[in-house]
Design a protein around this motif. Structure first.
Motif, PDB file in Angstrom:
ATOM      1  N   SER A  22      12.046  21.366 -50.435  1.00 13.67           N
ATOM      2  CA  SER A  22      13.474  21.523 -50.137  1.00 13.67           C
ATOM      3  C   SER A  22      13.768  21.527 -48.642  1.00 13.67           C
ATOM      4  N   SER A  23      12.803  21.950 -47.840  1.00 10.98           N
ATOM      5  CA  SER A  23      13.024  21.990 -46.388  1.00 10.98           C
ATOM      6  C   SER A  23      12.899  20.621 -45.745  1.00 10.98           C
ATOM      7  N   ALA A  24      12.391  19.632 -46.505  1.00  7.27           N
ATOM      8  CA  ALA A  24      12.153  18.302 -45.958  1.00  7.27           C
ATOM      9  C   ALA A  24      13.201  17.294 -46.399  1.00  7.27           C
ATOM     10  N   GLU A  25      14.161  17.728 -47.198  1.00  6.28           N
ATOM     11  CA  GLU A  25      15.184  16.839 -47.728  1.00  6.28           C
ATOM     12  C   GLU A  25      16.570  17.216 -47.227  1.00  6.28           C
ATOM     13  N   VAL A  26      17.394  16.217 -47.005  1.00 10.08           N
ATOM     14  CA  VAL A  26      18.785  16.415 -46.598  1.00 10.08           C
ATOM     15  C   VAL A  26      19.645  15.433 -47.384  1.00 10.08           C
TER      16      VAL A  26
ATOM     17  N   ALA B  88      21.382  22.302 -40.296  1.00 12.33           N
ATOM     18  CA  ALA B  88      21.033  22.364 -38.877  1.00 12.33           C
ATOM     19  C   ALA B  88      21.558  23.628 -38.211  1.00 12.33           C
ATOM     20  N   GLY B  89      22.697  24.142 -38.686  1.00 14.06           N
ATOM     21  CA  GLY B  89      23.300  25.306 -38.057  1.00 14.06           C
ATOM     22  C   GLY B  89      22.598  26.616 -38.336  1.00 14.06           C
ATOM     23  N   TRP B  90      21.638  26.614 -39.263  1.00 15.50           N
ATOM     24  CA  TRP B  90      20.980  27.889 -39.596  1.00 15.50           C
ATOM     25  C   TRP B  90      20.233  28.470 -38.401  1.00 15.50           C
ATOM     26  N   ALA B  91      19.703  27.624 -37.555  1.00 16.15           N
ATOM     27  CA  ALA B  91      18.976  28.119 -36.381  1.00 16.15           C
ATOM     28  C   ALA B  91      19.860  29.017 -35.523  1.00 16.15           C
ATOM     29  N   ASN B  92      21.160  28.741 -35.502  1.00 11.43           N
ATOM     30  CA  ASN B  92      22.083  29.564 -34.715  1.00 11.43           C
ATOM     31  C   ASN B  92      22.219  30.969 -35.298  1.00 11.43           C
ATOM     32  N   VAL B  93      22.069  31.078 -36.614  1.00 10.45           N
ATOM     33  CA  VAL B  93      22.191  32.384 -37.274  1.00 10.45           C
ATOM     34  C   VAL B  93      21.046  33.299 -36.867  1.00 10.45           C
ATOM     35  N   GLU B  94      19.859  32.714 -36.687  1.00  9.81           N
ATOM     36  CA  GLU B  94      18.676  33.526 -36.410  1.00  9.81           C
ATOM     37  C   GLU B  94      18.578  34.002 -34.961  1.00  9.81           C
TER      38      GLU B  94
ATOM     39  N   ALA C 265      16.699  15.879 -38.498  1.00  6.40           N
ATOM     40  CA  ALA C 265      17.045  14.811 -39.436  1.00  6.40           C
ATOM     41  C   ALA C 265      18.513  14.410 -39.317  1.00  6.40           C
ATOM     42  N   VAL C 266      19.403  15.405 -39.266  1.00  5.49           N
ATOM     43  CA  VAL C 266      20.836  15.085 -39.264  1.00  5.49           C
ATOM     44  C   VAL C 266      21.294  14.466 -37.954  1.00  5.49           C
TER      45      VAL C 266
ATOM     46  N   GLY D 250      19.689  14.587 -50.398  1.00  4.58           N
ATOM     47  CA  GLY D 250      18.942  13.749 -51.322  1.00  4.58           C
ATOM     48  C   GLY D 250      17.968  12.785 -50.684  1.00  4.58           C
ATOM     49  N   LYS D 251      17.891  12.776 -49.362  1.00  2.36           N
ATOM     50  CA  LYS D 251      16.976  11.871 -48.664  1.00  2.36           C
ATOM     51  C   LYS D 251      15.795  12.664 -48.102  1.00  2.36           C
ATOM     52  N   LEU D 252      14.620  12.024 -48.094  1.00  2.00           N
ATOM     53  CA  LEU D 252      13.399  12.659 -47.622  1.00  2.00           C
ATOM     54  C   LEU D 252      13.137  12.299 -46.156  1.00  2.00           C
ATOM     55  N   TYR D 253      12.934  13.329 -45.328  1.00  2.00           N
ATOM     56  CA  TYR D 253      12.702  13.100 -43.902  1.00  2.00           C
ATOM     57  C   TYR D 253      11.364  13.654 -43.406  1.00  2.00           C
ATOM     58  N   ALA D 254      10.582  14.235 -44.278  1.00  2.00           N
ATOM     59  CA  ALA D 254       9.291  14.773 -43.860  1.00  2.00           C
ATOM     60  C   ALA D 254       8.440  15.056 -45.094  1.00  2.00           C
ATOM     61  N   ALA D 255       7.168  15.269 -44.853  1.00  4.99           N
ATOM     62  CA  ALA D 255       6.265  15.719 -45.910  1.00  4.99           C
ATOM     63  C   ALA D 255       5.969  17.187 -45.674  1.00  4.99           C
TER      64      ALA D 255
END
Length: 428
Positions: A134-138, A386-392, A108-109, A140-145
Protein backbone atom coordinates in the motif's frame (compact mmCIF):
# COMPACT_ATOMS: atom_id res chain seq x y z
CA UNK A 1 9.88 7.31 7.65
CA UNK A 2 12.08 8.57 10.36
CA UNK A 3 15.61 7.45 11.17
CA UNK A 4 14.70 5.96 14.55
CA UNK A 5 12.24 3.62 12.83
CA UNK A 6 14.19 2.45 9.87
CA UNK A 7 17.70 2.23 11.14
CA UNK A 8 16.22 0.63 14.01
CA UNK A 9 15.30 -2.93 13.40
CA UNK A 10 18.25 -4.64 14.96
CA UNK A 11 20.72 -4.25 12.14
CA UNK A 12 23.09 -1.79 13.77
CA UNK A 13 26.39 -3.52 14.28
CA UNK A 14 25.16 -6.53 12.30
CA UNK A 15 25.58 -5.11 8.83
CA UNK A 16 28.60 -3.76 7.06
CA UNK A 17 28.53 -0.51 5.08
CA UNK A 18 28.66 -0.87 1.33
CA UNK A 19 30.58 1.72 -0.65
CA UNK A 20 30.29 0.05 -4.05
CA UNK A 21 29.65 -3.43 -5.40
CA UNK A 22 29.91 -4.68 -8.96
CA UNK A 23 31.35 -7.40 -11.11
CA UNK A 24 34.90 -8.06 -10.02
CA UNK A 25 35.25 -4.74 -8.20
CA UNK A 26 36.28 -2.91 -11.38
CA UNK A 27 35.29 0.75 -11.02
CA UNK A 28 35.23 1.32 -14.79
CA UNK A 29 32.04 0.64 -16.72
CA UNK A 30 32.51 -2.27 -19.09
CA UNK A 31 31.19 -2.56 -22.59
CA UNK A 32 28.01 -4.54 -23.02
CA UNK A 33 27.18 -6.76 -25.97
CA UNK A 34 26.35 -3.76 -28.13
CA UNK A 35 29.69 -2.13 -27.42
CA UNK A 36 28.34 0.78 -25.37
CA UNK A 37 29.46 1.64 -21.84
CA UNK A 38 26.81 0.62 -19.30
CA UNK A 39 26.42 1.29 -15.60
CA UNK A 40 23.47 1.54 -13.26
CA UNK A 41 23.61 3.34 -9.94
CA UNK A 42 21.75 2.09 -6.87
CA UNK A 43 21.25 4.13 -3.70
CA UNK A 44 20.72 2.22 -0.47
CA UNK A 45 20.51 3.61 3.03
CA UNK A 46 23.05 3.12 5.80
CA UNK A 47 22.30 -0.18 7.54
CA UNK A 48 19.73 -1.51 5.06
CA UNK A 49 21.64 -3.93 2.85
CA UNK A 50 23.97 -6.67 4.15
CA UNK A 51 27.17 -6.58 2.14
CA UNK A 52 27.22 -10.27 1.23
CA UNK A 53 23.59 -10.17 0.08
CA UNK A 54 24.13 -7.11 -2.08
CA UNK A 55 27.25 -8.60 -3.65
CA UNK A 56 25.31 -11.73 -4.63
CA UNK A 57 22.46 -9.71 -6.13
CA UNK A 58 24.94 -7.77 -8.25
CA UNK A 59 26.83 -10.91 -9.23
CA UNK A 60 23.62 -12.50 -10.52
CA UNK A 61 22.63 -9.31 -12.29
CA UNK A 62 25.99 -8.95 -14.01
CA UNK A 63 25.90 -12.61 -15.09
CA UNK A 64 22.60 -11.93 -16.82
CA UNK A 65 23.82 -8.60 -18.25
CA UNK A 66 27.50 -9.02 -19.19
CA UNK A 67 29.37 -5.74 -19.32
CA UNK A 68 26.93 -3.87 -17.10
CA UNK A 69 28.36 -2.57 -13.83
CA UNK A 70 26.27 -1.94 -10.73
CA UNK A 71 27.49 1.01 -8.70
CA UNK A 72 26.09 1.02 -5.17
CA UNK A 73 26.19 4.23 -3.17
CA UNK A 74 25.32 4.18 0.52
CA UNK A 75 23.37 7.15 1.82
CA UNK A 76 22.78 8.59 5.29
CA UNK A 77 19.26 9.23 6.59
CA UNK A 78 20.13 12.72 7.79
CA UNK A 79 19.09 15.15 5.06
CA UNK A 80 18.10 12.35 2.68
CA UNK A 81 14.74 13.83 1.65
CA UNK A 82 16.36 16.98 0.32
CA UNK A 83 19.11 14.95 -1.38
CA UNK A 84 16.62 12.63 -3.08
CA UNK A 85 14.41 15.55 -4.18
CA UNK A 86 17.41 17.21 -5.83
CA UNK A 87 18.66 13.99 -7.43
CA UNK A 88 15.28 13.13 -8.95
CA UNK A 89 15.07 16.56 -10.58
CA UNK A 90 18.43 16.18 -12.32
CA UNK A 91 19.20 14.52 -15.65
CA UNK A 92 21.44 11.84 -14.14
CA UNK A 93 19.67 10.56 -11.03
CA UNK A 94 20.42 7.18 -9.43
CA UNK A 95 18.64 4.48 -11.41
CA UNK A 96 17.32 2.60 -8.37
CA UNK A 97 16.92 4.10 -4.93
CA UNK A 98 15.69 3.11 -1.50
CA UNK A 99 12.94 5.28 -0.05
CA UNK A 100 11.25 5.23 3.35
CA UNK A 101 7.76 3.78 3.00
CA UNK A 102 6.10 6.96 4.26
CA UNK A 103 8.18 9.06 1.82
CA UNK A 104 7.51 7.15 -1.40
CA UNK A 105 4.17 8.72 -2.27
CA UNK A 106 5.62 12.23 -2.04
CA UNK A 107 8.20 11.51 -4.73
CA UNK A 108 5.64 9.67 -6.86
CA UNK A 109 3.06 12.46 -7.01
CA UNK A 110 5.70 15.02 -8.00
CA UNK A 111 6.76 12.90 -10.98
CA UNK A 112 10.11 11.74 -9.67
CA UNK A 113 9.46 8.00 -9.84
CA UNK A 114 8.85 5.73 -12.82
CA UNK A 115 5.40 4.15 -13.14
CA UNK A 116 5.94 0.40 -12.69
CA UNK A 117 2.30 -0.63 -13.17
CA UNK A 118 3.06 -2.40 -16.43
CA UNK A 119 5.90 -4.35 -14.83
CA UNK A 120 3.99 -6.03 -11.99
CA UNK A 121 4.32 -9.50 -13.45
CA UNK A 122 8.05 -9.10 -14.05
CA UNK A 123 8.54 -7.78 -10.53
CA UNK A 124 6.46 -10.54 -8.88
CA UNK A 125 4.04 -8.10 -7.31
CA UNK A 126 1.33 -10.69 -6.66
CA UNK A 127 3.45 -12.23 -3.91
CA UNK A 128 4.14 -9.01 -2.03
CA UNK A 129 2.67 -8.29 1.38
CA UNK A 130 -0.49 -6.24 0.93
CA UNK A 131 0.35 -4.24 4.05
CA UNK A 132 3.70 -3.21 2.59
CA UNK A 133 2.40 -2.78 -0.96
CA UNK A 134 0.00 0.00 0.00
CA UNK A 135 2.91 2.38 0.59
CA UNK A 136 4.17 1.83 -2.96
CA UNK A 137 0.93 2.60 -4.80
CA UNK A 138 -0.77 5.90 -5.61
CA UNK A 139 -4.20 6.07 -7.25
CA UNK A 140 -3.95 2.47 -8.37
CA UNK A 141 -0.52 2.86 -9.96
CA UNK A 142 2.66 1.15 -8.75
CA UNK A 143 5.73 3.34 -8.15
CA UNK A 144 8.00 1.09 -6.10
CA UNK A 145 8.61 -2.42 -4.86
CA UNK A 146 8.22 -2.96 -1.11
CA UNK A 147 11.53 -4.14 0.30
CA UNK A 148 11.49 -4.66 4.06
CA UNK A 149 9.55 -3.66 7.15
CA UNK A 150 9.64 -3.89 10.92
CA UNK A 151 7.14 -3.38 13.71
CA UNK A 152 6.90 -3.18 17.48
CA UNK A 153 6.12 -5.96 19.93
CA UNK A 154 5.78 -6.17 23.70
CA UNK A 155 9.11 -6.87 25.39
CA UNK A 156 8.92 -8.27 28.92
CA UNK A 157 11.16 -9.27 31.80
CA UNK A 158 10.81 -13.05 32.06
CA UNK A 159 11.58 -13.08 35.79
CA UNK A 160 8.92 -10.47 36.53
CA UNK A 161 6.30 -12.39 34.57
CA UNK A 162 7.27 -15.67 36.21
CA UNK A 163 7.09 -14.12 39.68
CA UNK A 164 3.62 -12.73 38.94
CA UNK A 165 2.48 -16.08 37.59
CA UNK A 166 1.49 -14.84 34.14
CA UNK A 167 2.20 -15.86 30.56
CA UNK A 168 2.10 -13.95 27.29
CA UNK A 169 -1.47 -12.67 26.78
CA UNK A 170 -3.47 -13.14 23.59
CA UNK A 171 -6.18 -10.52 24.17
CA UNK A 172 -6.42 -6.98 25.52
CA UNK A 173 -8.35 -8.19 28.56
CA UNK A 174 -5.67 -10.76 29.36
CA UNK A 175 -3.02 -8.09 28.89
CA UNK A 176 -4.61 -5.72 31.40
CA UNK A 177 -5.26 -8.57 33.86
CA UNK A 178 -1.57 -9.44 33.64
CA UNK A 179 -0.56 -5.85 34.35
CA UNK A 180 -2.72 -5.95 37.48
CA UNK A 181 -0.90 -9.08 38.65
CA UNK A 182 2.47 -7.49 37.93
CA UNK A 183 1.45 -4.46 39.97
CA UNK A 184 0.45 -6.66 42.91
CA UNK A 185 3.53 -8.82 42.60
CA UNK A 186 5.99 -5.90 42.78
CA UNK A 187 4.47 -2.50 43.67
CA UNK A 188 7.89 -0.84 43.26
CA UNK A 189 8.11 -1.72 39.55
CA UNK A 190 6.23 -0.37 36.55
CA UNK A 191 4.09 -3.15 35.04
CA UNK A 192 4.64 -1.43 31.70
CA UNK A 193 6.71 1.56 30.63
CA UNK A 194 4.60 3.60 28.22
CA UNK A 195 5.34 7.28 27.51
CA UNK A 196 2.35 9.48 26.80
CA UNK A 197 3.30 10.32 23.22
CA UNK A 198 4.11 6.94 21.66
CA UNK A 199 1.80 7.73 18.78
CA UNK A 200 2.72 4.79 16.56
CA UNK A 201 1.28 2.54 19.27
CA UNK A 202 -1.86 4.66 19.48
CA UNK A 203 -2.24 4.41 15.70
CA UNK A 204 -2.52 0.63 16.08
CA UNK A 205 -5.29 1.02 18.63
CA UNK A 206 -7.14 3.44 16.33
CA UNK A 207 -6.94 0.90 13.49
CA UNK A 208 -8.20 -1.81 15.84
CA UNK A 209 -11.29 0.32 16.45
CA UNK A 210 -11.93 0.60 12.72
CA UNK A 211 -10.73 4.20 12.55
CA UNK A 212 -7.77 5.98 10.99
CA UNK A 213 -5.58 9.01 11.62
CA UNK A 214 -6.91 10.84 8.55
CA UNK A 215 -9.19 10.07 5.59
CA UNK A 216 -9.73 11.63 2.18
CA UNK A 217 -13.13 13.25 1.77
CA UNK A 218 -14.18 15.14 -1.36
CA UNK A 219 -10.63 15.62 -2.59
CA UNK A 220 -9.37 16.89 0.78
CA UNK A 221 -7.87 15.07 3.73
CA UNK A 222 -9.53 15.30 7.13
CA UNK A 223 -8.10 14.39 10.53
CA UNK A 224 -9.95 11.64 12.40
CA UNK A 225 -8.90 12.10 16.02
CA UNK A 226 -12.25 13.61 17.04
CA UNK A 227 -14.08 10.39 16.12
CA UNK A 228 -15.53 7.84 18.56
CA UNK A 229 -12.99 5.32 17.26
CA UNK A 230 -10.08 7.55 18.22
CA UNK A 231 -11.66 8.24 21.61
CA UNK A 232 -11.99 4.49 22.26
CA UNK A 233 -8.40 3.94 21.18
CA UNK A 234 -7.25 6.70 23.51
CA UNK A 235 -9.28 5.22 26.38
CA UNK A 236 -7.37 1.97 26.03
CA UNK A 237 -4.04 3.77 25.72
CA UNK A 238 -4.89 5.73 28.87
CA UNK A 239 -5.66 2.52 30.72
CA UNK A 240 -2.29 1.05 29.79
CA UNK A 241 -0.49 4.28 30.59
CA UNK A 242 -2.01 4.27 34.08
CA UNK A 243 0.30 1.36 34.91
CA UNK A 244 3.34 3.46 33.99
CA UNK A 245 5.14 6.37 35.61
CA UNK A 246 6.52 7.49 32.24
CA UNK A 247 5.99 11.18 31.37
CA UNK A 248 2.72 12.03 29.65
CA UNK A 249 4.33 14.67 27.46
CA UNK A 250 7.27 12.69 26.03
CA UNK A 251 7.71 9.96 23.44
CA UNK A 252 9.68 6.71 23.57
CA UNK A 253 12.88 8.43 22.45
CA UNK A 254 12.80 11.20 25.08
CA UNK A 255 14.44 9.74 27.06
CA UNK A 256 15.39 6.73 24.94
CA UNK A 257 13.51 3.91 26.60
CA UNK A 258 15.87 1.12 25.55
CA UNK A 259 19.12 2.62 26.83
CA UNK A 260 18.09 5.29 29.34
CA UNK A 261 15.15 3.66 31.11
CA UNK A 262 15.22 -0.14 30.92
CA UNK A 263 18.83 -0.59 32.15
CA UNK A 264 17.94 1.22 35.38
CA UNK A 265 15.57 -1.61 36.30
CA UNK A 266 12.07 -1.47 37.73
CA UNK A 267 10.27 -2.07 34.40
CA UNK A 268 8.41 -5.33 33.85
CA UNK A 269 7.45 -4.72 30.21
CA UNK A 270 7.58 -2.15 27.41
CA UNK A 271 6.82 -1.87 23.69
CA UNK A 272 9.64 -1.53 21.20
CA UNK A 273 11.46 -2.43 17.98
CA UNK A 274 14.13 -5.05 17.48
CA UNK A 275 17.01 -2.63 17.70
CA UNK A 276 15.62 -1.35 21.00
CA UNK A 277 15.48 -4.85 22.47
CA UNK A 278 19.07 -5.48 21.40
CA UNK A 279 20.15 -2.08 22.67
CA UNK A 280 18.57 -2.69 26.06
CA UNK A 281 20.24 -6.08 26.43
CA UNK A 282 23.62 -4.56 25.58
CA UNK A 283 23.10 -1.66 28.00
CA UNK A 284 22.17 -4.08 30.77
CA UNK A 285 25.26 -6.17 30.08
CA UNK A 286 27.48 -3.08 30.05
CA UNK A 287 26.02 -2.12 33.43
CA UNK A 288 26.82 -5.57 34.83
CA UNK A 289 23.16 -6.58 34.98
CA UNK A 290 21.37 -9.62 33.63
CA UNK A 291 18.72 -9.21 30.97
CA UNK A 292 16.36 -11.98 29.94
CA UNK A 293 13.51 -10.81 27.71
CA UNK A 294 10.45 -12.51 26.33
CA UNK A 295 8.32 -11.17 23.48
CA UNK A 296 4.73 -11.23 22.29
CA UNK A 297 2.68 -9.34 19.68
CA UNK A 298 0.59 -6.45 20.93
CA UNK A 299 -2.65 -8.26 21.80
CA UNK A 300 -5.82 -7.64 19.82
CA UNK A 301 -9.40 -7.45 21.03
CA UNK A 302 -9.81 -11.17 20.36
CA UNK A 303 -7.33 -14.04 20.46
CA UNK A 304 -7.63 -14.87 16.76
CA UNK A 305 -5.79 -11.75 15.57
CA UNK A 306 -2.92 -9.65 17.00
CA UNK A 307 -3.42 -5.95 17.51
CA UNK A 308 -2.70 -3.65 14.58
CA UNK A 309 0.83 -2.27 14.32
CA UNK A 310 2.60 0.36 12.26
CA UNK A 311 4.80 -1.24 9.61
CA UNK A 312 7.83 0.97 9.18
CA UNK A 313 10.21 0.13 6.38
CA UNK A 314 11.60 0.90 2.95
CA UNK A 315 10.72 0.54 -0.73
CA UNK A 316 12.89 0.32 -3.85
CA UNK A 317 11.98 2.61 -6.76
CA UNK A 318 13.23 3.51 -10.22
CA UNK A 319 13.86 7.18 -11.04
CA UNK A 320 11.65 8.58 -13.80
CA UNK A 321 14.69 10.31 -15.36
CA UNK A 322 16.86 7.20 -15.26
CA UNK A 323 18.73 6.66 -18.53
CA UNK A 324 18.64 2.89 -17.90
CA UNK A 325 15.06 2.19 -16.86
CA UNK A 326 14.84 -1.32 -18.27
CA UNK A 327 18.09 -2.39 -16.63
CA UNK A 328 16.96 -0.72 -13.39
CA UNK A 329 13.71 -2.70 -13.49
CA UNK A 330 15.68 -5.91 -14.07
CA UNK A 331 17.83 -5.19 -11.01
CA UNK A 332 14.72 -4.34 -9.00
CA UNK A 333 12.98 -7.57 -10.03
CA UNK A 334 16.00 -9.57 -8.90
CA UNK A 335 16.48 -7.76 -5.57
CA UNK A 336 12.77 -7.82 -4.66
CA UNK A 337 12.09 -11.36 -5.87
CA UNK A 338 11.43 -14.40 -3.67
CA UNK A 339 14.89 -15.96 -4.01
CA UNK A 340 16.83 -12.87 -2.99
CA UNK A 341 14.30 -11.75 -0.38
CA UNK A 342 14.62 -15.16 1.29
CA UNK A 343 18.38 -14.69 1.43
CA UNK A 344 17.89 -11.12 2.64
CA UNK A 345 15.72 -12.26 5.54
CA UNK A 346 18.32 -14.86 6.49
CA UNK A 347 21.16 -12.32 6.22
CA UNK A 348 19.38 -10.00 8.65
CA UNK A 349 18.57 -12.95 10.94
CA UNK A 350 14.89 -12.06 11.01
CA UNK A 351 15.48 -8.53 12.28
CA UNK A 352 13.74 -7.24 9.17
CA UNK A 353 10.62 -8.61 7.49
CA UNK A 354 10.96 -9.34 3.76
CA UNK A 355 8.34 -8.15 1.29
CA UNK A 356 6.60 -11.54 1.06
CA UNK A 357 5.60 -14.18 3.58
CA UNK A 358 7.21 -16.97 1.53
CA UNK A 359 10.60 -15.38 2.18
CA UNK A 360 10.23 -15.05 5.95
CA UNK A 361 13.17 -16.10 8.14
CA UNK A 362 12.61 -19.24 10.22
CA UNK A 363 12.90 -17.41 13.51
CA UNK A 364 13.77 -19.22 16.71
CA UNK A 365 10.80 -19.96 19.00
CA UNK A 366 10.34 -17.20 21.53
CA UNK A 367 12.52 -14.73 19.65
CA UNK A 368 11.75 -11.13 18.85
CA UNK A 369 11.70 -12.01 15.15
CA UNK A 370 9.02 -14.65 15.69
CA UNK A 371 6.71 -12.22 17.51
CA UNK A 372 7.40 -9.47 14.98
CA UNK A 373 6.41 -11.74 12.09
CA UNK A 374 3.16 -12.70 13.84
CA UNK A 375 2.34 -9.07 14.58
CA UNK A 376 3.09 -8.02 11.01
CA UNK A 377 -0.01 -9.93 9.87
CA UNK A 378 -1.94 -6.97 11.32
CA UNK A 379 0.45 -4.37 9.96
CA UNK A 380 -0.67 -1.06 8.46
CA UNK A 381 0.90 2.25 7.49
CA UNK A 382 0.01 5.91 7.95
CA UNK A 383 -2.22 7.65 5.35
CA UNK A 384 -0.71 7.36 1.89
CA UNK A 385 -0.38 10.98 0.78
CA UNK A 386 2.51 13.35 0.20
CA UNK A 387 1.20 15.72 2.88
CA UNK A 388 1.51 13.17 5.68
CA UNK A 389 5.16 14.07 6.20
CA UNK A 390 4.01 17.52 7.32
CA UNK A 391 1.86 15.96 10.06
CA UNK A 392 4.84 14.19 11.61
CA UNK A 393 6.92 17.34 12.02
CA UNK A 394 7.22 18.77 15.52
CA UNK A 395 5.13 19.80 17.28
CA UNK A 396 3.25 16.68 16.21
CA UNK A 397 -0.53 17.26 16.64
CA UNK A 398 -1.12 13.57 17.40
CA UNK A 399 1.33 13.71 20.28
CA UNK A 400 -0.29 16.88 21.59
CA UNK A 401 -3.73 15.24 21.40
CA UNK A 402 -2.48 12.29 23.45
CA UNK A 403 -0.96 14.43 26.17
CA UNK A 404 -4.12 16.55 26.48
CA UNK A 405 -6.32 13.48 26.92
CA UNK A 406 -3.94 11.83 29.37
CA UNK A 407 -4.02 15.02 31.43
CA UNK A 408 -7.81 15.02 31.57
CA UNK A 409 -9.09 16.92 28.53
CA UNK A 410 -12.11 15.53 26.71
CA UNK A 411 -10.98 13.33 23.81
CA UNK A 412 -13.50 14.77 21.34
CA UNK A 413 -12.42 18.35 22.09
CA UNK A 414 -8.71 17.56 21.99
CA UNK A 415 -9.29 15.54 18.83
CA UNK A 416 -11.12 18.40 17.11
CA UNK A 417 -8.16 20.72 17.73
CA UNK A 418 -5.77 18.09 16.40
CA UNK A 419 -7.93 17.45 13.32
CA UNK A 420 -7.79 21.12 12.34
CA UNK A 421 -4.01 21.10 12.50
CA UNK A 422 -3.77 17.78 10.66
CA UNK A 423 -5.98 19.12 7.87
CA UNK A 424 -3.89 22.30 7.60
CA UNK A 425 -0.70 20.31 7.26
CA UNK A 426 -1.76 17.31 5.22
CA UNK A 427 -3.46 19.34 2.47
CA UNK A 428 -0.47 21.59 1.80
Amino acid sequence: MKRKLIAAVGVVGMMVGVAACGNGGDDKPKADASGGAKEITVWVMDGSAPKTWLEEVNKQFSAKHPGVTVKVEEQKWTGIQEKVTTALSENTPPDVLELGNTQTVGYAVTGGLADLSGDKSKLGADAWSKGMLSSAEVDGKLYAAPWYAANRVVIYDKKAYEKAGITAPKTRDEWVAGLEKLKASDPSAQPIYLPGQSWYILAGFVWDEGGDLAVKDGGKWKGQLSTPQAASAMDFYKKLQSYSTAPKDKDEATPQQSTDIIPKGGVSSWIGLGWEAQGALKALKDAGKEGDFGYFPIPGKTADKPGSVFLGGSNLAVAERSKNKELAKEWLALAAGKEQMTKYAAATEGALLPNQAAANFAAAPGSFAESMAKAALSGKITPVTAGWANVETEPNPIKEFMTKVLKGEDAAKAGADADKEIANRINK
